[in-house]
Design an enzyme around this catalytic site. Structure first.
Site, PDB file in Angstrom:
ATOM      1  N   SER A 155     -12.972   9.511   1.356  1.00 46.77           N
ATOM      2  CA  SER A 155     -13.110   8.185   1.997  1.00 46.77           C
ATOM      3  C   SER A 155     -14.199   8.183   3.074  1.00 46.77           C
ATOM      4  O   SER A 155     -13.973   7.714   4.199  1.00 46.77           O
ATOM      5  CB  SER A 155     -11.770   7.711   2.591  1.00 46.77           C
ATOM      6  OG  SER A 155     -10.802   7.558   1.573  1.00 46.77           O
ATOM      7  N   PRO A 156     -15.400   8.685   2.747  1.00 47.39           N
ATOM      8  CA  PRO A 156     -16.462   8.741   3.759  1.00 47.39           C
ATOM      9  C   PRO A 156     -16.946   7.351   4.178  1.00 47.39           C
ATOM     10  O   PRO A 156     -17.604   7.209   5.199  1.00 47.39           O
ATOM     11  CB  PRO A 156     -17.575   9.534   3.064  1.00 47.39           C
ATOM     12  CG  PRO A 156     -17.351   9.280   1.608  1.00 47.39           C
ATOM     13  CD  PRO A 156     -15.852   9.209   1.446  1.00 47.39           C
ATOM     14  N   TYR A 196      -3.707   9.488  -9.808  1.00 45.90           N
ATOM     15  CA  TYR A 196      -4.487   8.248  -9.800  1.00 45.90           C
ATOM     16  C   TYR A 196      -4.260   7.514 -11.122  1.00 45.90           C
ATOM     17  O   TYR A 196      -4.659   7.974 -12.181  1.00 45.90           O
ATOM     18  CB  TYR A 196      -5.985   8.506  -9.606  1.00 45.90           C
ATOM     19  CG  TYR A 196      -6.373   9.246  -8.337  1.00 45.90           C
ATOM     20  CD1 TYR A 196      -5.550   9.241  -7.211  1.00 45.90           C
ATOM     21  CD2 TYR A 196      -7.567   9.949  -8.261  1.00 45.90           C
ATOM     22  CE1 TYR A 196      -5.914   9.923  -6.055  1.00 45.90           C
ATOM     23  CE2 TYR A 196      -7.947  10.625  -7.104  1.00 45.90           C
ATOM     24  CZ  TYR A 196      -7.109  10.609  -6.004  1.00 45.90           C
ATOM     25  OH  TYR A 196      -7.478  11.289  -4.872  1.00 45.90           O
ATOM     26  N   SER A 207     -18.753  -0.175   5.045  1.00 43.50           N
ATOM     27  CA  SER A 207     -19.895  -0.862   4.430  1.00 43.50           C
ATOM     28  C   SER A 207     -20.184  -2.164   5.176  1.00 43.50           C
ATOM     29  O   SER A 207     -21.257  -2.740   5.048  1.00 43.50           O
ATOM     30  CB  SER A 207     -19.609  -1.180   2.957  1.00 43.50           C
ATOM     31  OG  SER A 207     -18.645  -2.218   2.869  1.00 43.50           O
ATOM     32  N   HIS A 218      -2.747  18.707  -3.691  1.00 43.06           N
ATOM     33  CA  HIS A 218      -3.054  17.388  -3.120  1.00 43.06           C
ATOM     34  C   HIS A 218      -2.317  17.165  -1.794  1.00 43.06           C
ATOM     35  O   HIS A 218      -2.877  16.637  -0.845  1.00 43.06           O
ATOM     36  CB  HIS A 218      -2.638  16.327  -4.146  1.00 43.06           C
ATOM     37  CG  HIS A 218      -3.365  15.036  -4.042  1.00 43.06           C
ATOM     38  ND1 HIS A 218      -3.385  14.124  -5.064  1.00 43.06           N
ATOM     39  CD2 HIS A 218      -4.086  14.456  -3.053  1.00 43.06           C
ATOM     40  CE1 HIS A 218      -4.102  13.063  -4.698  1.00 43.06           C
ATOM     41  NE2 HIS A 218      -4.529  13.246  -3.488  1.00 43.06           N
ATOM     42  N   GLY A 261     -14.782   4.978   4.791  1.00 40.10           N
ATOM     43  CA  GLY A 261     -13.613   4.326   5.385  1.00 40.10           C
ATOM     44  C   GLY A 261     -12.963   3.364   4.417  1.00 40.10           C
ATOM     45  O   GLY A 261     -12.634   2.230   4.775  1.00 40.10           O
ATOM     46  N   ARG A 262     -12.804   3.827   3.169  1.00 33.20           N
ATOM     47  CA  ARG A 262     -12.194   3.019   2.094  1.00 33.20           C
ATOM     48  C   ARG A 262     -12.943   1.693   1.928  1.00 33.20           C
ATOM     49  O   ARG A 262     -12.353   0.671   1.617  1.00 33.20           O
ATOM     50  CB  ARG A 262     -10.702   2.798   2.351  1.00 33.20           C
ATOM     51  CG  ARG A 262      -9.929   4.126   2.467  1.00 33.20           C
ATOM     52  CD  ARG A 262      -8.446   3.896   2.607  1.00 33.20           C
ATOM     53  NE  ARG A 262      -7.704   5.150   2.756  1.00 33.20           N
ATOM     54  CZ  ARG A 262      -7.236   5.872   1.744  1.00 33.20           C
ATOM     55  NH1 ARG A 262      -7.451   5.507   0.514  1.00 33.20           N
ATOM     56  NH2 ARG A 262      -6.563   6.987   1.968  1.00 33.20           N
ATOM     57  N   GLY A 263     -14.245   1.749   2.175  1.00 28.65           N
ATOM     58  CA  GLY A 263     -15.097   0.568   1.986  1.00 28.65           C
ATOM     59  C   GLY A 263     -15.342  -0.221   3.262  1.00 28.65           C
ATOM     60  O   GLY A 263     -16.302  -0.970   3.362  1.00 28.65           O
ATOM     61  N   PHE A 264     -14.484  -0.013   4.263  1.00 27.53           N
ATOM     62  CA  PHE A 264     -14.587  -0.811   5.493  1.00 27.53           C
ATOM     63  C   PHE A 264     -15.936  -0.587   6.182  1.00 27.53           C
ATOM     64  O   PHE A 264     -16.542  -1.517   6.728  1.00 27.53           O
ATOM     65  CB  PHE A 264     -13.441  -0.448   6.448  1.00 27.53           C
ATOM     66  CG  PHE A 264     -13.145  -1.516   7.463  1.00 27.53           C
ATOM     67  CD1 PHE A 264     -12.100  -2.412   7.264  1.00 27.53           C
ATOM     68  CD2 PHE A 264     -13.905  -1.649   8.617  1.00 27.53           C
ATOM     69  CE1 PHE A 264     -11.828  -3.420   8.192  1.00 27.53           C
ATOM     70  CE2 PHE A 264     -13.639  -2.650   9.545  1.00 27.53           C
ATOM     71  CZ  PHE A 264     -12.601  -3.536   9.334  1.00 27.53           C
TER      72      PHE A 264
HETATM   73  N1  LIG Z   1      -7.250  13.940  -1.116  1.00 29.53           N
HETATM   74  C1  LIG Z   1      -6.778  12.745  -0.869  1.00 29.53           C
HETATM   75  O1  LIG Z   1      -5.654  12.584  -0.401  1.00 29.53           O
HETATM   76  C2  LIG Z   1      -7.636  11.553  -1.172  1.00 29.53           C
HETATM   77  C3  LIG Z   1      -7.321  10.290  -0.621  1.00 29.53           C
HETATM   78  C4  LIG Z   1      -8.163   9.214  -0.906  1.00 29.53           C
HETATM   79  C5  LIG Z   1      -9.279   9.400  -1.700  1.00 29.53           C
HETATM   80  N2  LIG Z   1      -9.546  10.627  -2.243  1.00 29.53           N
HETATM   81  C6  LIG Z   1     -10.713  10.856  -3.112  1.00 29.53           C
HETATM   82  O2  LIG Z   1     -11.870  10.530  -2.394  1.00 29.53           O
HETATM   83  C7  LIG Z   1     -12.630   9.578  -3.124  1.00 29.53           C
HETATM   84  C8  LIG Z   1     -13.349   8.685  -2.166  1.00 29.53           C
HETATM   85  O3  LIG Z   1     -12.441   7.966  -1.365  1.00 29.53           O
HETATM   86  P1  LIG Z   1     -12.493   6.393  -1.355  1.00 29.53           P
HETATM   87  O4  LIG Z   1     -12.607   5.905  -2.747  1.00 29.53           O
HETATM   88  O5  LIG Z   1     -11.422   5.940  -0.473  1.00 29.53           O
HETATM   89  O6  LIG Z   1     -13.966   6.273  -0.689  1.00 29.53           O
HETATM   90  P2  LIG Z   1     -14.852   5.384   0.138  1.00 29.53           P
HETATM   91  O7  LIG Z   1     -16.163   5.721  -0.429  1.00 29.53           O
HETATM   92  O8  LIG Z   1     -14.601   5.561   1.580  1.00 29.53           O
HETATM   93  O9  LIG Z   1     -14.467   3.858  -0.217  1.00 29.53           O
HETATM   94  C9  LIG Z   1     -14.513   3.330  -1.501  1.00 29.53           C
HETATM   95  C10 LIG Z   1     -14.640   1.833  -1.384  1.00 29.53           C
HETATM   96  O10 LIG Z   1     -15.938   1.516  -0.884  1.00 29.53           O
HETATM   97  C11 LIG Z   1     -16.604   0.625  -1.736  1.00 29.53           C
HETATM   98  N3  LIG Z   1     -18.018   1.026  -1.763  1.00 29.53           N
HETATM   99  C12 LIG Z   1     -18.539   2.190  -2.238  1.00 29.53           C
HETATM  100  N4  LIG Z   1     -19.868   2.219  -2.053  1.00 29.53           N
HETATM  101  C13 LIG Z   1     -20.199   1.051  -1.480  1.00 29.53           C
HETATM  102  C14 LIG Z   1     -21.420   0.496  -1.064  1.00 29.53           C
HETATM  103  N5  LIG Z   1     -22.570   1.173  -1.185  1.00 29.53           N
HETATM  104  N6  LIG Z   1     -21.414  -0.750  -0.506  1.00 29.53           N
HETATM  105  C15 LIG Z   1     -20.258  -1.432  -0.373  1.00 29.53           C
HETATM  106  N7  LIG Z   1     -19.058  -0.945  -0.729  1.00 29.53           N
HETATM  107  C16 LIG Z   1     -19.034   0.284  -1.293  1.00 29.53           C
HETATM  108  C17 LIG Z   1     -15.955   0.783  -3.083  1.00 29.53           C
HETATM  109  O11 LIG Z   1     -16.089  -0.425  -3.772  1.00 29.53           O
HETATM  110  P3  LIG Z   1     -15.833  -0.584  -5.363  1.00 29.53           P
HETATM  111  O12 LIG Z   1     -14.413  -0.145  -5.542  1.00 29.53           O
HETATM  112  O13 LIG Z   1     -16.031  -2.029  -5.558  1.00 29.53           O
HETATM  113  O14 LIG Z   1     -16.805   0.259  -6.055  1.00 29.53           O
HETATM  114  C18 LIG Z   1     -14.521   1.124  -2.706  1.00 29.53           C
HETATM  115  O15 LIG Z   1     -13.789  -0.068  -2.506  1.00 29.53           O
HETATM  116  C19 LIG Z   1     -11.604   8.862  -3.999  1.00 29.53           C
HETATM  117  O16 LIG Z   1     -12.223   8.219  -5.104  1.00 29.53           O
HETATM  118  C20 LIG Z   1     -10.710  10.007  -4.382  1.00 29.53           C
HETATM  119  O17 LIG Z   1     -11.258  10.720  -5.461  1.00 29.53           O
HETATM  120  C21 LIG Z   1      -8.739  11.698  -1.957  1.00 29.53           C
END
Ligand SMILES: NC(=O)c1ccc[n+]([C@@H]2O[C@H](COP(=O)([O-])OP(=O)(O)OC[C@H]3O[C@@H](n4cnc5c(N)ncnc54)[C@H](OP(=O)(O)O)[C@@H]3O)[C@@H](O)[C@H]2O)c1
Length: 329
Positions: A206-207, A58, A214, A126, A209-212
């Site tokens: 990505s619980p 990252y 929300s 990873h 859905g990568r922000g979708f």
């Molecule tokens: N093992 C793997 O291959 C892998 C792959 C992907 C991710 N990960 C890990 O998993 C973590 C979580 O995944 P992710 O970051 O994709 O998670 P996510 O929680 O599904 O999505 C993150 C996105 O949601 C937005 N968000 C978060 N909380 C919100 C809320 N309450 N209201 C509106 N929007 C909100 C964030 O905005 P902002 O950015 O503006 O805060 C960000 O754009 C990553 O940080 C990483 O550490 C691992």
């Protein structure tokens, strides 16, 4: 803050029921303000969210440095998880998946240095390297545990058979893969059943859905020009439109319960079992606080039935990655 236990016996790791994904603080989801990112980590620790997730790739490398700076002086409060295996050069070029033992050792030392710690609590492979038997990679990982550099081991995006092979070399504490209302694959492809059979914890990335999920991303124009999601299959054209229908159905249930759609999405993951730990990602204190409050959302059987109807298995349009060749290997 509720706590949950990943893995079993001598290889268990107790963590906060919700973790914090730090990836977006450095790359992929638009530009970040570093001081807000550090403030988000500090607020997380203050609220009891002690399970922090990063990876060497990252940034690359900058996210581990950022997390290291944020936890300096508070190391004992944290369960620190990082990952190796998606090799990148300093300039960001992707060099491929690497599971060779000599690389595992080098990657671990480099992560410890960047994080400024003498051990990490959970070290994940990873991505699985198709060219190296997983036993060889895990042999090197086992040695890292013996050396005290890492406490517990995990694996990300691995297929059931690979999880079993790794587990036979050294107990796997956690499997990390995508799991949410728009990615219910682990229920279908035996990953969830396999980790439950083996007593391995499940970390849901990505619980939201990568922000979708929300419901706040209404068009691709809501994303920064350099946001990686602009090239994500689920954020493209017709798939985007179909997924918006799905998220609006989820939003309706959330509105009736008086919570945000993101909170309902997190509460649903939390309700899948005491062995499941979501790691929502954010770089903002505001979202962090909203996500922590999702722990107080109680879902009844009727709520779960309605959510299931709104977002059934396989409902999302589009693949999880532009290139699926390195996932569930
Ligand atoms: N093992 C793997 O291959 C892998 C792959 C992907 C991710 N990960 C890990 O998993 C973590 C979580 O995944 P992710 O970051 O994709 O998670 P996510 O929680 O599904 O999505 C993150 C996105 O949601 C937005 N968000 C978060 N909380 C919100 C809320 N309450 N209201 C509106 N929007 C909100 C964030 O905005 P902002 O950015 O503006 O805060 C960000 O754009 C990553 O940080 C990483 O550490 C691992």
């Amino acid at each position: 803050m509720e706590r949950r236990t990943l893995g079993r016996g001598d290889h268990a790791l107790e963590v906060s029921a919700e973790g914090l994904g730090c990836m977006g603080m450095s790359e992929f989801y638009g530009t970040a303000d570093e001081s807000e990112a550090v403030a988000t980590i500090h607020r997380a620790l203050d609220l009891g969210v002690t399970f922090l997730d990063t990876a060497d790739m990252y940034g690359p490398f900058t996210n581990e440095r950022l997390v290291g700076r944020a936890v300096a002086g508070r190391r004992d409060e944290v369960q620190l998880a990082t990952k190796f295996g998606n090799e990148r050069a300093e300039d960001g070029t992707r060099l491929g998946v690497n599971g060779r033992p000599e690389y595992v050792r080098r990657a671990c030392d480099a992560s410890l240095q960047r994080l400024g710690v003498d051990h990490v609590d959970l070290y994940y492979q990873h991505r699985v390297d198709r060219t190296v038997p997983v036993e060889e990679t895990w042999g090197a990982l086992h040695e890292l545990v013996e050396a005290g550099k890492v406490r517990r081991l995990g694996i990300s995006e691995a297929a059931p058979a690979t999880i079993r092979r790794a587990h036979a070399v050294h107990p796997v504490t956690a499997l990390q893969t995508e799991y949410s209302l728009w990615t219910r694959d682990p229920e279908e492809n035996d990953v969830l059943a396999t980790v439950r059979e083996l007593g391995i914890g499940f970390v849901a990335y990505s619980p939201l859905g990568r922000g979708f999920l929300s419901g706040q991303i209404r068009t691709v124009e809501d994303l920064d020009p350099d946001d990686f999601r602009r090239n994500h299959p689920r954020f493209q054209g017709e798939a985007f439109a179909q997924n918006l229908v799905l998220v609006d159905r989820v939003r309706e249930v959330a509105q009736e319960k008086g919570v945000a759609a993101s909170q309902l999405a997190l509460a649903w993951v939390l309700a899948q079992g005491g062995d499941v730990v979501p790691i929502p990602g954010t770089k903002r204190v505001r979202w962090l606080e909203e996500n922590v409050a999702a722990l107080d959302v109680r879902l009844t059987d009727e709520d779960l039935r309605r959510i299931d109807e709104a977002a059934p298995v396989g409902a999302a349009a589009g693949q999880r990655y532009p290139d699926m060749s390195s996932v569930h290997v």
